[in-house]
Motif scaffolding. Structure first.
Motif, short mmCIF file in Angstrom:
data_model
loop_
_atom_site.label_atom_id
_atom_site.label_comp_id
_atom_site.label_asym_id
_atom_site.label_seq_id
_atom_site.Cartn_x
_atom_site.Cartn_y
_atom_site.Cartn_z
N LEU A 32 0.94 -1.20 0.05
CA LEU A 32 0.09 0.02 -0.05
C LEU A 32 0.94 1.37 -0.02
CD1 LEU A 32 -2.98 -1.04 2.59
CD2 LEU A 32 -2.80 -0.98 -0.04
N TRP A 33 1.78 1.25 0.77
CA TRP A 33 2.99 2.28 0.80
C TRP A 33 3.58 2.72 -0.65
CZ3 TRP A 33 8.10 3.03 -0.66
CH2 TRP A 33 8.66 4.32 -0.18
N TRP A 34 3.87 1.25 -1.38
CA TRP A 34 4.34 1.62 -2.85
C TRP A 34 3.27 2.22 -3.66
CZ3 TRP A 34 7.46 3.10 -6.19
CH2 TRP A 34 7.18 2.56 -7.58
N ARG A 35 2.12 1.45 -3.45
CA ARG A 35 1.00 1.87 -4.39
C ARG A 35 0.54 3.59 -4.40
NH1 ARG A 35 0.71 -0.52 -8.91
NH2 ARG A 35 0.79 -2.88 -8.37
N ARG A 36 0.77 3.89 -3.01
CA ARG A 36 0.58 5.45 -2.64
C ARG A 36 1.55 6.37 -3.43
NH1 ARG A 36 0.36 7.60 3.23
NH2 ARG A 36 -1.50 6.13 3.37
N GLN A 37 2.78 5.86 -3.41
CA GLN A 37 3.64 6.55 -4.33
C GLN A 37 3.43 6.38 -5.68
OE1 GLN A 37 6.27 8.24 -2.61
NE2 GLN A 37 5.05 7.49 -0.55
N ASN A 38 3.03 5.39 -6.28
CA ASN A 38 2.75 5.11 -7.47
C ASN A 38 1.46 5.58 -8.24
OD1 ASN A 38 3.77 4.00 -9.87
ND2 ASN A 38 2.43 2.33 -9.83
N THR A 39 0.77 6.31 -7.44
CA THR A 39 -0.70 6.70 -7.77
C THR A 39 -0.60 7.67 -8.79
OG1 THR A 39 -1.51 6.19 -5.81
CG2 THR A 39 -2.76 7.92 -6.99
N LEU A 40 0.53 8.68 -8.73
CA LEU A 40 0.49 10.00 -9.79
C LEU A 40 0.87 9.51 -10.97
CD1 LEU A 40 0.36 12.82 -10.22
CD2 LEU A 40 2.77 13.28 -8.96
N GLU A 41 1.94 8.70 -10.98
CA GLU A 41 2.44 7.97 -12.18
C GLU A 41 1.55 7.58 -13.06
OE1 GLU A 41 6.05 5.09 -13.72
OE2 GLU A 41 5.84 5.62 -11.64
N SER A 42 0.71 6.49 -12.27
CA SER A 42 -0.37 5.76 -12.92
C SER A 42 -1.35 6.71 -13.63
CB SER A 42 -0.94 4.80 -12.15
OG SER A 42 -0.20 3.87 -11.46
N LYS A 43 -1.69 7.76 -12.89
CA LYS A 43 -2.86 8.67 -13.56
C LYS A 43 -2.09 9.40 -14.62
CE LYS A 43 -5.05 9.66 -9.32
NZ LYS A 43 -5.47 10.81 -8.26
N GLN A 44 -0.81 9.51 -14.65
CA GLN A 44 0.01 10.35 -15.79
C GLN A 44 -0.19 9.29 -16.86
OE1 GLN A 44 3.67 11.22 -14.39
NE2 GLN A 44 2.93 13.15 -13.29
N ILE A 45 0.16 8.09 -16.65
CA ILE A 45 -0.12 7.08 -17.89
C ILE A 45 -1.33 7.03 -18.35
CG2 ILE A 45 0.33 4.72 -18.23
CD1 ILE A 45 2.47 4.68 -16.23
N MET A 46 -2.41 7.21 -17.49
CA MET A 46 -3.78 7.07 -17.84
C MET A 46 -3.93 8.05 -18.87
SD MET A 46 -5.57 4.62 -16.87
CE MET A 46 -7.44 4.86 -17.01
N ASN A 47 -3.30 9.34 -18.65
CA ASN A 47 -3.89 10.48 -19.62
C ASN A 47 -2.88 10.47 -20.88
OD1 ASN A 47 -5.53 11.51 -17.79
ND2 ASN A 47 -4.01 12.37 -16.32
N VAL A 48 -1.87 9.65 -20.93
CA VAL A 48 -1.14 9.52 -22.30
C VAL A 48 -2.01 8.93 -23.32
CG1 VAL A 48 0.79 8.64 -23.38
CG2 VAL A 48 1.06 9.42 -20.92
N GLU A 49 -1.67 9.40 -24.46
CA GLU A 49 -2.66 8.88 -25.46
C GLU A 49 -2.27 7.34 -26.04
OE1 GLU A 49 -5.63 8.91 -28.53
OE2 GLU A 49 -5.16 10.66 -26.93
N VAL A 50 -3.25 6.44 -26.23
CA VAL A 50 -2.95 5.27 -26.32
C VAL A 50 -2.41 4.86 -27.62
CG1 VAL A 50 -3.95 3.04 -26.60
CG2 VAL A 50 -4.85 4.44 -24.71
N PRO A 51 -1.59 4.06 -27.94
CA PRO A 51 -0.64 4.11 -29.28
C PRO A 51 -1.88 3.27 -30.37
CG PRO A 51 0.48 3.22 -27.53
CD PRO A 51 -0.76 3.51 -26.84
N THR A 52 -2.05 3.87 -31.30
CA THR A 52 -3.06 3.19 -32.41
C THR A 52 -2.35 1.94 -33.05
OG1 THR A 52 -3.88 5.54 -32.53
CG2 THR A 52 -4.58 3.76 -34.18
N PRO A 53 -3.27 1.09 -33.30
CA PRO A 53 -2.66 -0.02 -33.95
C PRO A 53 -2.36 0.16 -35.28
CG PRO A 53 -4.63 -0.87 -32.78
CD PRO A 53 -4.31 0.83 -32.54
N THR A 54 -1.06 -0.34 -35.87
CA THR A 54 -0.78 0.24 -37.19
C THR A 54 -0.89 -1.05 -38.19
OG1 THR A 54 1.51 -0.44 -36.55
CG2 THR A 54 0.80 1.94 -36.21
#
Length: 696
Positions: free
Chosen positions: A591-613
């Motif tokens: 849980l301590w690590w997940r709290r530290q990782n929350t911000l990074e996860s949110k940033q990844i969620m906001n990144v545009e998903v690659p489009t299949p090529t």
């Protein structure tokens, strides 16, 4: 100067040898008459009582090795791997050569045979010493009991002791994120067969132990003993219950029943929790300390897997092949690293909330930094339901939980001069990750072996599985740097079917939800160090609480009255504390690590998903081959398709003239055994066999 990982490994080896020496000395008179009195005098304090000796000699060394292994893996993985040193493992290759290929044992290497003989010698040594000592001081348990009856009882009891040795090793192979197995060159997937062997052997020994006592009770007119729940000694009824549970687990685990009724095997095998409980009550805390370290490390791993599985993985897309194969593409964090042929366990609550199924990772973490892909072949009821769900046009989101990935800690296959990859059907999936990794390595100006892929499929439509070698999110234009040849065999069809009967490949994208998270390392970038911290802190907390309970609760009861603290309650305290400290320490770090990782996860969620090529068509399946891109062109030109034939594996392998040829095989049992026999024949010293099997 000695490197840190080497020093850690030497310490590990010394502790491991010392632990084994204790097992060797355990049944001897020296241990019983000399060591035991002295150790009990010094170690059986009011804080640990009768379990103190076994905690030090049997439990502590394994826990120490588990923590030490975490340090080794942290140091080892921080250093770049030398992929060009093909001679570094040359001395061990002779020991890896198959020497025994037969059903149902499977493929046994020289090293495995040596260790199996040594383990068998340990069991025989222990049994013979136990019997020799007990026969010298034969104890009559009933007035008028005959000598042969007492000896029969002694043999039945000592057979149970030998089964306890098997149990001491039983849980190491099923600890998926084990810090001990990699130090001896194993993974949980490659050593699962040892769990199977030990399981069958221990069940056989415990069955003889149980049947022997029932015969003894019958011939001495003591059948009521089977219902005794003693307050001060072994609980016979707990042993009978444990044996009944073991039988329910054992019967469905035989290969024929397991393959036909996998769900029965899956659910009955989870009775191991009840089995451990009643087994522990039967043997008591002293003997429980002997098998506790394996259970302890397994509990740490199991609870961390449980915590990881509570989250929904972010499923990006699915590529649905006409061969009833599905590629699932998940989002992952860039710091999640794994090696080719790794595996993940997947749960889809919409199909079954309880069932978890293992699948091979086909992506390369070096080539695809943010994507983790798995391939799923539709074969059973669970995979059929998943295929139907994904094929539904109305589906735009699917909740999926993932555990892992788990796999080897090195990419040792890159050290070979040439690689021959032999696969049958869905056995090609681990090789897809290897090929993707080789494509990446070919661009780094590093040593890359020549590759020959020999793949056998039942039908022409199965050729679409070769499309998985190119990621749906795009491939490098420098794939032509890879020295690559594919020999594909279609065994049940003699010619290419009409084009109008061929179905296209479908690619489906999914919409993420706020609850979806990228797959990440369970405990962060320093995962192994945190795991070592959990193992160490859990064990220290366990010793502290056990000492307090024993000294200030159990000891006063036994010391201040004529009463004895109940045998069963001591075991329950031991099991409860072991489970509680694992849950508390693992959850706190996670849980301590997940709290530290929350911000990074949110940033990844906001990144545009690659489009299949990739296109909707197939570069190999069908007459109209896609030659407009260099990756497609290179692979098509490297592929030969043979209809109505099976590969002549003997000729193919003997034609490999490289000095150092790695032979990897994954597929049906007969194919694996045939390749193993060819490599073991000694007719070609340049062939080095490695089996990849997920059909345990």
């Amino acid at each position: 100067m000695m490197r840190s990982p080497t020093l850690v490994k030497i310490i590990f080896l010394l502790v491991f040898v010392g632990w084994l020496m204790v097992w060797i000395l355990l049944p001897t008179k020296v241990y019983r008459n000399t060591w035991t009195p002295q150790l009990k005098q010094k170690l059986n304090s009011t804080y640990f009582r009768e379990q103190g000796t076994n905690l030090l000699l049997f439990t502590f060394p394994v826990v120490f090795m588990g923590a030490l292994g975490c340090i080794y893996l942290h140091l080892h993985l921080k250093k770049p791997e030398n992929l060009s040193s093909s001679q570094s493992r040359g001395r061990l290759r002779l020991l890896r050569r198959p020497v025994l290929v037969m059903s149902p044992i499977g493929i046994v290497t020289s090293m495995e045979l040596i260790f199996a003989v040594m383990f068998g010698a340990l069991l025989i040594w222990s049994l013979s010493n136990y019997l020799h000592t007990s026969f010298e001081h034969l104890h009559m348990h009933k007035e008028g009991e005959k000598v042969w009856e007492a000896k029969f009882r002694s043999v039945s009891l000592r057979v149970g002791y030998i089964g306890n040795i098997c149990w001491a090793f039983l849980f190491f192979p099923v600890t998926r994120a084990s810090s001990i197995l990699p130090l001896v060159g194993l993974t949980s997937e490659s050593s699962i067969k040892y769990h199977v062997w030990l399981g069958h052997l221990s069940m056989l020994l415990f069955a003889l132990h149980t049947i022997g006592f029932f015969i003894y009770w019958a011939i001495t007119d003591q059948m009521k003993e089977s219902l005794e729940w003693s307050k001060t000694y072994v609980s016979n009824v707990a042993g009978v219950i444990a044996s009944s549970i073991a039988l329910a687990m054992w019967v469905p685990s035989f290969p024929r029943l397991r393959r036909k009724m996998f769900e029965l095997f899956f659910y009955t095998h989870h009775l191991y929790t009840l089995y451990i409980l009643f087994y522990a009550i039967h043997v008591g805390v002293e003997y429980l300390c002997m098998i506790a370290p394996g259970i302890f490390l397994f509990l740490v791993d199991r609870h961390l897997r449980f915590l990881q599985s509570r989250q929904n993985a972010r499923l990006l897309s699915a590529r649905i092949l006409p061969s009833a194969v599905v590629e699932l593409n998940f989002s992952k964090t860039p710091d999640l690293l794994y090696n080719p042929s790794s595996m993940v366990y997947i749960n889809v609550p919409k199909i079954s909330k309880l069932q978890w199924h293992p699948f091979t990772v086909i992506s390369s973490c070096n080539m695809e930094k943010d994507i983790l892909s798995v391939a799923i072949k539709t074969e059973g009821s669970w995979t059929n339901k998943l295929y139907q769900q994904l094929s539904s046009s109305a589906l735009d989101h699917l909740n999926v939980s993932v555990e892992g990935p788990y796999g080897p800690t090195t990419s040792h296959f890159l050290r070979y001069e040439e690689l021959v990859l032999v696969s049958g059907g869905s056995g090609i999936t681990p090789f897809i990750s290897i090929i993707r990794e080789l494509i990446f390595q070919s661009q780094q100006e590093s040593h890359v072996p020549r590759v020959l892929l020999v793949c056998a499929f039942k039908n022409y439509v199965d050729l679409t599985m070769l499309d998985l070698m190119l990621s749906v999110f795009g491939s490098s234009d420098q794939i032509s740097n890879l020295r690559f040849q594919i020999e594909a065999y279609i065994t049940r069809e003699k010619e290419e079917p009409p084009i109008d009967s061929q179905k296209p490949i479908q690619t489906k994208r999914f919409k993420p939800t706020l609850s979806d998270t990228p797959i990440s390392v369970v405990l962060g970038p320093n995962n192994w160090l945190w795991l070592g911290a959990i193992i160490s802190s859990s064990f220290l907390m366990f010793l502290l609480l056990l000492g307090i309970i024993t000294r200030y609760y159990i000891y006063p009861i036994e010391n201040n009255s004529d009463d004895v603290y109940h045998w069963t309650f001591k075991v329950l305290w031991f099991m409860f504390l072991l489970f509680a400290v694992v849950c508390v320490c693992s959850s706190a770090v996670f849980l301590w690590w997940r709290r530290q990782n929350t911000l990074e996860s949110k940033q990844i969620m906001n990144v545009e998903v690659p489009t299949p090529t990739t296109s909707q068509g197939s570069w190999i399946y069908g007459s109209e081959r896609e030659l407009e891109s260099l990756p497609h062109q290179s692979l098509v030109q490297a592929t030969n398709v043979h209809f109505g034939a099976r590969p002549d594996l003997k000729k193919i392998l003997f034609d490999c003239k490289g000095k150092d040829v790695g032979v990897l095989v994954c597929g049906p049992r007969n194919m694996r055994h045939e390749v193993a026999r060819i490599c073991a024949s000694g007719l070609a010293d340049n062939l080095h066999f490695e089996s990849i099997s997920f059909t345990w």
